[in-house]
Every structure is written in C-alpha cells, then in structure tokens.
Design a protein around this motif. Structure first.
Motif, mmCIF file in Angstrom:
data_model
loop_
_atom_site.group_PDB
_atom_site.id
_atom_site.type_symbol
_atom_site.label_atom_id
_atom_site.label_comp_id
_atom_site.label_asym_id
_atom_site.label_seq_id
_atom_site.Cartn_x
_atom_site.Cartn_y
_atom_site.Cartn_z
ATOM 1 N N LYS A 139 0.830 -1.207 0.000
ATOM 2 C CA LYS A 139 0.000 0.000 0.000
ATOM 3 C C LYS A 139 0.866 1.260 0.000
ATOM 4 O O LYS A 139 0.505 2.263 -0.612
ATOM 5 N N SER A 142 2.040 1.874 -3.489
ATOM 6 C CA SER A 142 0.949 2.425 -4.303
ATOM 7 C C SER A 142 0.696 3.884 -3.948
ATOM 8 O O SER A 142 0.509 4.727 -4.837
ATOM 9 N N SER A 143 0.710 4.194 -2.653
ATOM 10 C CA SER A 143 0.437 5.564 -2.211
ATOM 11 C C SER A 143 1.486 6.544 -2.720
ATOM 12 O O SER A 143 1.154 7.635 -3.202
ATOM 13 N N LEU A 146 1.022 7.012 -6.457
ATOM 14 C CA LEU A 146 -0.143 7.840 -6.779
ATOM 15 C C LEU A 146 0.127 9.320 -6.528
ATOM 16 O O LEU A 146 -0.364 10.184 -7.261
ATOM 17 N N LEU A 215 3.830 -2.365 -9.399
ATOM 18 C CA LEU A 215 3.913 -1.026 -8.819
ATOM 19 C C LEU A 215 5.299 -0.419 -8.996
ATOM 20 O O LEU A 215 5.426 0.804 -9.169
ATOM 21 N N ASN A 250 -7.173 8.388 -9.163
ATOM 22 C CA ASN A 250 -6.920 7.781 -7.854
ATOM 23 C C ASN A 250 -7.982 6.777 -7.433
ATOM 24 O O ASN A 250 -7.670 5.766 -6.799
ATOM 25 N N ALA A 253 -7.203 3.447 -8.970
ATOM 26 C CA ALA A 253 -6.011 2.832 -8.393
ATOM 27 C C ALA A 253 -6.252 2.353 -6.964
ATOM 28 O O ALA A 253 -5.813 1.262 -6.584
ATOM 29 N N GLU A 254 -6.946 3.162 -6.173
ATOM 30 C CA GLU A 254 -7.186 2.787 -4.776
ATOM 31 C C GLU A 254 -8.095 1.573 -4.672
ATOM 32 O O GLU A 254 -7.911 0.709 -3.807
ATOM 33 N N SER A 256 -8.209 -0.780 -6.875
ATOM 34 C CA SER A 256 -7.399 -1.908 -7.327
ATOM 35 C C SER A 256 -6.536 -2.453 -6.196
ATOM 36 O O SER A 256 -6.488 -3.667 -5.960
ATOM 37 N N ILE A 257 -5.833 -1.562 -5.471
ATOM 38 C CA ILE A 257 -4.940 -2.012 -4.402
ATOM 39 C C ILE A 257 -5.749 -2.589 -3.249
ATOM 40 O O ILE A 257 -5.368 -3.605 -2.643
ATOM 41 N N TRP A 313 -2.259 -0.724 -12.549
ATOM 42 C CA TRP A 313 -3.210 -0.920 -11.450
ATOM 43 C C TRP A 313 -4.353 -1.840 -11.868
ATOM 44 O O TRP A 313 -4.869 -2.596 -11.050
ATOM 45 N N LEU A 316 -3.247 -5.246 -11.414
ATOM 46 C CA LEU A 316 -3.265 -5.578 -9.992
ATOM 47 C C LEU A 316 -4.635 -6.132 -9.604
ATOM 48 O O LEU A 316 -4.743 -7.138 -8.893
#
Length: 329
Positions: A139, A142-143, A146, A215, A250, A253-254, A256-257, A313, A316
């Motif tokens: 995470k 990813s953060s 992003l 990532l 975002n 992507a969020e 997805s993670i 993403w 992912l």
C-alpha cells in the motif's frame, strides 16, 4: 530440494509415516523433538519447530572479479535474505567503492553498516521480518506512486513545472519498498515461520511478487511521463484536454490495491470497470483529434503513456481470484 517416498503404516488406530534420517540429523532432532505440520488440500509439509531461524551470513572477498559489481552483489544478497554481509579485503578498500557501498545501503531498508575499517565492512539487517507487513508495504508503494502521478498529471496545466523534476527522487522510495517486499516474499517461500506470521499461502506469495513488480514498474513509468511533460511544448488547450481525462485516476487505483489486499473480487470488478471507462475516455479524446491537422506527436505519446500507467493498477485488480460457483453434486 530432495524428495523421499514413504509408505504409510498402521500402528494401533493411528496411521504413521517415518521421516528421513538425513533430514532428522540435519535438523538435530530426536524422538522428543517437536515438528510443525502444515496441511493443504492434497499436500502436507513438515518443518523443524524452531523459534528462530538460523542467521544467514555471506562473506564477499574483495576485490571482486572484473565482471562483478559490488552494488549488484549487495542488492542480490539482500534480496536473497542474507542477514549479515561481510566484505573482506587483503588491502585497503578504495574510497570510491566505499561510497558505492554506502549509497547502496540507502536503497536497502533495514540493512545498516555496523562495523567498518580500512579493509573490512560488515552490514546487518536490523529489522525483525515477522514484525513487517507485506500489505502495508504494498500500500505504501501504491500511495507514493499515486502522489507522483498526481503531480505529473497536474504538471499538464501548471505554469511552474519545476516540481516534475523532483518526482524521480520519490521513485527511489518506491524502489526501496520494492526491494524490502521482494526480500520478504523470497524469505517467506523458504521460512514457514514467516508464512504463518503473514498468513500467506504460496500462491499468495507469488501474487505479491507480481503485484510488487507492477507497482515498481508504475513508478518508473510515472518518472518517464513527468520528464515527457516537462520537455513537452503542447499548447495549453491540448494539455488541459488531456488533464481533464487523466486527473480522476486515484479512485481506480485505490480500488485496485484494496481489492488485491482484501482479496475482494467485487471490488476488483469495480476497479476493472473504472479502468475501462478511463480507457474509453482516452480513446475518445484521441479519436476526436486524430483528423485535425498539426496535432503534435507528443500529445499522442502522452496519451499512450497514461494508458500504460493505468494498466499497471488494472493488472493488480486482475490478480484477485474470480468467484466460482461450486458444482452441485
């Protein structure tokens, strides 16, 4: 890995199997020792029940052969899970190589130089792997990526593009977390203590390896697109059109993670749907300008690069296992 074949035996009401003498001797076990059993649907693994695994140590003799590289050797040893790495030389280690070694330590989370003199450098991994959390590391990757994406996309409409040149420095932290996660993943495959601590099956560990690579590649691609935007001479009109499409990324992507970490297929389906909408908007933008004259090739290159970043993403989310209806017998 050595394979053994054993026949099951019945003694009283119990089914027993003998363990290989070679394995018993190698792990210093006897008839009073305890072992750990881990069962799967059609498999079982047995491991020596030890509170701590033995420390892995590596000694690197210096100078290295001409075809070797000290930074690559240290990174490789870190990724293979070595806890202590010693560099021993019969002569003084040159200052240039010492600086390379120190710089490499900055890329390897938890690895620190603990002893050093003119001809020896000792490094040690100072973190307890069981206290780390693969989910949080993923995470974090990813953060950070992003945040880089937001700054890169905002560079399309900003008059001050100087911030774009700092994005590569943040990608260094993505790489640091990537190396740490790969180290944990490799260690988990050979250390059941870690697989229990992280509650990960072998298939989950492999998925984490793929996710980490996605990532890490996303971070590299965002650096590339930030450099392209910095050097671009697109008109404000075209830049604004592109920004209107790519700015709301975002959420995709969020989801997805989160879907990957929670193994939530419904969330994954939502993320995949958002990705299709994102792609459709880019395709529509590109097709609306295809026939117009004097559209610079830079514009279409940027569209292609944004598509590629979103795909990381989306891939992912694709790792999340589908929900299968069980067959009624």
């Amino acid at each position: 890995m050595t394979k053994f074949v054993r026949r099951l035996q019945r003694i009283g009401s119990s089914i027993l199997v003998s363990l290989p003498k070679e394995w018993i001797d190698a792990n210093n076990l006897d008839k009073s020792s305890q072992v750990e059993l881990e069962t799967g649907q059609d498999s079982i693994s047995i491991s020596a029940n030890k509170d701590t695994r033995p420390t892995k140590e590596l000694v690197i003799s210096y100078p290295l052969p001409k075809e070797e590289n000290i930074v690559a050797d240290l990174t490789g040893a870190y990724l293979l899970g070595y806890d202590i790495i010693q560099i021993n030389s019969k002569s003084i280690i040159p200052g240039e190589d010492r600086e390379k070694i120190r710089n490499s330590m900055r890329r390897l989370v938890g690895m620190e130089i603990i002893e050093e003199d003119s001809s020896h450098i000792n490094m040690q991994f100072l973190l307890d792997a069981t206290t780390l959390n693969p989910e949080k590391i993923l995470k974090r990757m990813s953060s950070i990526a992003l945040g880089m994406y937001d700054d890169a996309s905002n560079g399309l409409i900003s008059d001050d593009k100087s911030n774009l040149k700092t994005i590569s420095k943040r990608d260094v932290e993505v790489n640091r977390q990537y190396f740490l996660l790969v180290r944990l993943i490799r260690s988990t495959l050979v250390d059941t203590r870690l697989s229990h601590a992280f509650n990960l099956e072998n298939i989950d560990v492999l998925d984490y390896r793929v996710a980490a690579n996605l990532l890490e590649n996303a971070g590299d691609s965002i650096v590339d697109i930030s450099n392209s935007i910095y050097n671009s001479s697109l008109s404000k009109e075209l830049s604004k059109k592109l920004h209107e499409v790519v700015r709301d990324f975002n959420k995709l992507a969020e989801k997805s993670i989160d879907a990957f970490i929670k193994a939530d297929r419904l969330l994954a389906i939502e993320a995949i749907s958002l990705h299709k909408q994102y792609e459709e908007k880019l395709v529509l933008l590109r097709s609306s300008l295809d026939k117009k004259k004097q559209i610079p090739i830079d514009f279409f290159d940027l569209v292609y690069m944004f598509e590629g970043i979103a795909q990381y993403w989306a891939d992912l989310a694709d790792l999340v296992k589908p929900i299968y209806n069980q067959e009624i017998k």
